[in-house]
Scaffold this motif. Sequence first.
Motif, PDB file in Angstrom:
ATOM      1  N   TYR A 130      -1.289 106.480   3.455  1.00  0.00           N
ATOM      2  CA  TYR A 130      -1.889 105.314   4.102  1.00  0.00           C
ATOM      3  C   TYR A 130      -3.079 105.778   4.932  1.00  0.00           C
ATOM      4  CZ  TYR A 130       2.533 103.108   2.915  1.00  0.00           C
ATOM      5  OH  TYR A 130       3.620 102.616   2.235  1.00  0.00           O
ATOM      6  N   SER A 131      -4.139 105.014   4.868  1.00  0.00           N
ATOM      7  CA  SER A 131      -5.330 105.439   5.585  1.00  0.00           C
ATOM      8  C   SER A 131      -5.346 104.967   7.030  1.00  0.00           C
ATOM      9  CB  SER A 131      -6.591 104.944   4.860  1.00  0.00           C
ATOM     10  OG  SER A 131      -6.585 103.535   4.785  1.00  0.00           O
ATOM     11  N   ASN A 132      -4.574 103.917   7.339  1.00  0.00           N
ATOM     12  CA  ASN A 132      -4.508 103.471   8.734  1.00  0.00           C
ATOM     13  C   ASN A 132      -3.254 102.637   8.976  1.00  0.00           C
ATOM     14  OD1 ASN A 132      -5.032 100.657   8.131  1.00  0.00           O
ATOM     15  ND2 ASN A 132      -7.162 101.233   7.770  1.00  0.00           N
ATOM     16  N   ILE A 133      -3.026 102.289  10.214  1.00  0.00           N
ATOM     17  CA  ILE A 133      -1.819 101.566  10.611  1.00  0.00           C
ATOM     18  C   ILE A 133      -1.751 100.186   9.966  1.00  0.00           C
ATOM     19  CG2 ILE A 133      -2.757 100.576  12.729  1.00  0.00           C
ATOM     20  CD1 ILE A 133       0.762 102.014  12.352  1.00  0.00           C
ATOM     21  N   ASN A 134      -2.877  99.561   9.718  1.00  0.00           N
ATOM     22  CA  ASN A 134      -2.877  98.244   9.089  1.00  0.00           C
ATOM     23  C   ASN A 134      -2.344  98.305   7.662  1.00  0.00           C
ATOM     24  OD1 ASN A 134      -3.793  96.764  11.292  1.00  0.00           O
ATOM     25  ND2 ASN A 134      -5.934  97.172  10.793  1.00  0.00           N
ATOM     26  N   ASP A 135      -2.601  99.410   6.978  1.00  0.00           N
ATOM     27  CA  ASP A 135      -2.046  99.586   5.636  1.00  0.00           C
ATOM     28  C   ASP A 135      -0.516  99.648   5.690  1.00  0.00           C
ATOM     29  OD1 ASP A 135      -4.597  99.644   4.578  1.00  0.00           O
ATOM     30  OD2 ASP A 135      -4.665 101.833   4.410  1.00  0.00           O
ATOM     31  N   VAL A 136       0.009 100.326   6.699  1.00  0.00           N
ATOM     32  CA  VAL A 136       1.458 100.432   6.868  1.00  0.00           C
ATOM     33  C   VAL A 136       2.041  99.055   7.167  1.00  0.00           C
ATOM     34  CG1 VAL A 136       3.305 101.420   8.279  1.00  0.00           C
ATOM     35  CG2 VAL A 136       1.329 102.820   7.651  1.00  0.00           C
ATOM     36  N   LYS A 137       1.407  98.314   8.071  1.00  0.00           N
ATOM     37  CA  LYS A 137       1.879  96.976   8.419  1.00  0.00           C
ATOM     38  C   LYS A 137       1.861  96.055   7.203  1.00  0.00           C
ATOM     39  CE  LYS A 137       0.501  97.007  13.260  1.00  0.00           C
ATOM     40  NZ  LYS A 137      -0.377  96.404  14.276  1.00  0.00           N
ATOM     41  N   ASN A 138       0.807  96.120   6.424  1.00  0.00           N
ATOM     42  CA  ASN A 138       0.720  95.274   5.227  1.00  0.00           C
ATOM     43  C   ASN A 138       1.810  95.628   4.222  1.00  0.00           C
ATOM     44  OD1 ASN A 138      -1.456  93.815   6.181  1.00  0.00           O
ATOM     45  ND2 ASN A 138      -2.957  95.179   5.248  1.00  0.00           N
ATOM     46  N   GLU A 139       2.073  96.911   4.050  1.00  0.00           N
ATOM     47  CA  GLU A 139       3.123  97.351   3.130  1.00  0.00           C
ATOM     48  C   GLU A 139       4.491  96.876   3.615  1.00  0.00           C
ATOM     49  OE1 GLU A 139       4.743  99.347  -0.221  1.00  0.00           O
ATOM     50  OE2 GLU A 139       2.684  98.822   0.265  1.00  0.00           O
ATOM     51  N   LEU A 140       4.754  96.981   4.910  1.00  0.00           N
ATOM     52  CA  LEU A 140       6.024  96.512   5.459  1.00  0.00           C
ATOM     53  C   LEU A 140       6.185  95.007   5.291  1.00  0.00           C
ATOM     54  CD1 LEU A 140       6.343  98.626   8.730  1.00  0.00           C
ATOM     55  CD2 LEU A 140       7.780  98.756   6.688  1.00  0.00           C
ATOM     56  N   LYS A 141       5.116  94.269   5.506  1.00  0.00           N
ATOM     57  CA  LYS A 141       5.185  92.816   5.330  1.00  0.00           C
ATOM     58  C   LYS A 141       5.480  92.460   3.879  1.00  0.00           C
ATOM     59  CE  LYS A 141       2.657  91.279   9.306  1.00  0.00           C
ATOM     60  NZ  LYS A 141       1.853  90.238   9.886  1.00  0.00           N
ATOM     61  N   GLU A 142       4.869  93.174   2.962  1.00  0.00           N
ATOM     62  CA  GLU A 142       5.108  92.918   1.543  1.00  0.00           C
ATOM     63  C   GLU A 142       6.557  93.227   1.174  1.00  0.00           C
ATOM     64  OE1 GLU A 142       3.585  94.494  -2.777  1.00  0.00           O
ATOM     65  OE2 GLU A 142       2.151  94.486  -1.120  1.00  0.00           O
ATOM     66  N   LEU A 143       7.075  94.341   1.668  1.00  0.00           N
ATOM     67  CA  LEU A 143       8.459  94.709   1.388  1.00  0.00           C
ATOM     68  C   LEU A 143       9.444  93.697   1.977  1.00  0.00           C
ATOM     69  CD1 LEU A 143       8.287  98.567   1.957  1.00  0.00           C
ATOM     70  CD2 LEU A 143       8.625  97.378  -0.225  1.00  0.00           C
ATOM     71  N   CYS A 144       9.183  93.256   3.200  1.00  0.00           N
ATOM     72  CA  CYS A 144      10.047  92.255   3.827  1.00  0.00           C
ATOM     73  C   CYS A 144      10.011  90.944   3.048  1.00  0.00           C
ATOM     74  CB  CYS A 144       9.632  92.011   5.282  1.00  0.00           C
ATOM     75  SG  CYS A 144      10.150  93.306   6.405  1.00  0.00           S
ATOM     76  N   SER A 145       8.847  90.563   2.614  1.00  0.00           N
ATOM     77  CA  SER A 145       8.700  89.331   1.843  1.00  0.00           C
ATOM     78  C   SER A 145       9.487  89.415   0.533  1.00  0.00           C
ATOM     79  CB  SER A 145       7.222  89.075   1.567  1.00  0.00           C
ATOM     80  OG  SER A 145       7.061  87.914   0.803  1.00  0.00           O
ATOM     81  N   GLU A 146       9.397  90.544  -0.152  1.00  0.00           N
ATOM     82  CA  GLU A 146      10.132  90.729  -1.398  1.00  0.00           C
ATOM     83  C   GLU A 146      11.640  90.719  -1.155  1.00  0.00           C
ATOM     84  OE1 GLU A 146       8.660  94.302  -3.243  1.00  0.00           O
ATOM     85  OE2 GLU A 146       6.650  93.459  -3.471  1.00  0.00           O
TER      86      GLU A 146
END
Length: 50
Positions: free
Chosen positions: A2-18
Amino acid sequence: MYSNINDVKNELKELCSEYVHALKELKDNNIISKEVFDECSEKKVLFLQE
């Protein structure tokens, strides 16, 4: 990875949504109860709302 914290947050949101989507399908197919769905998805939904 991940290049920054926002990438991590976006990935977590996607995983939670799934995860919530999968739980909803289980509930809709009467594999789990509404109570189990609520218990398992509560914190994920709160995370997604932030």
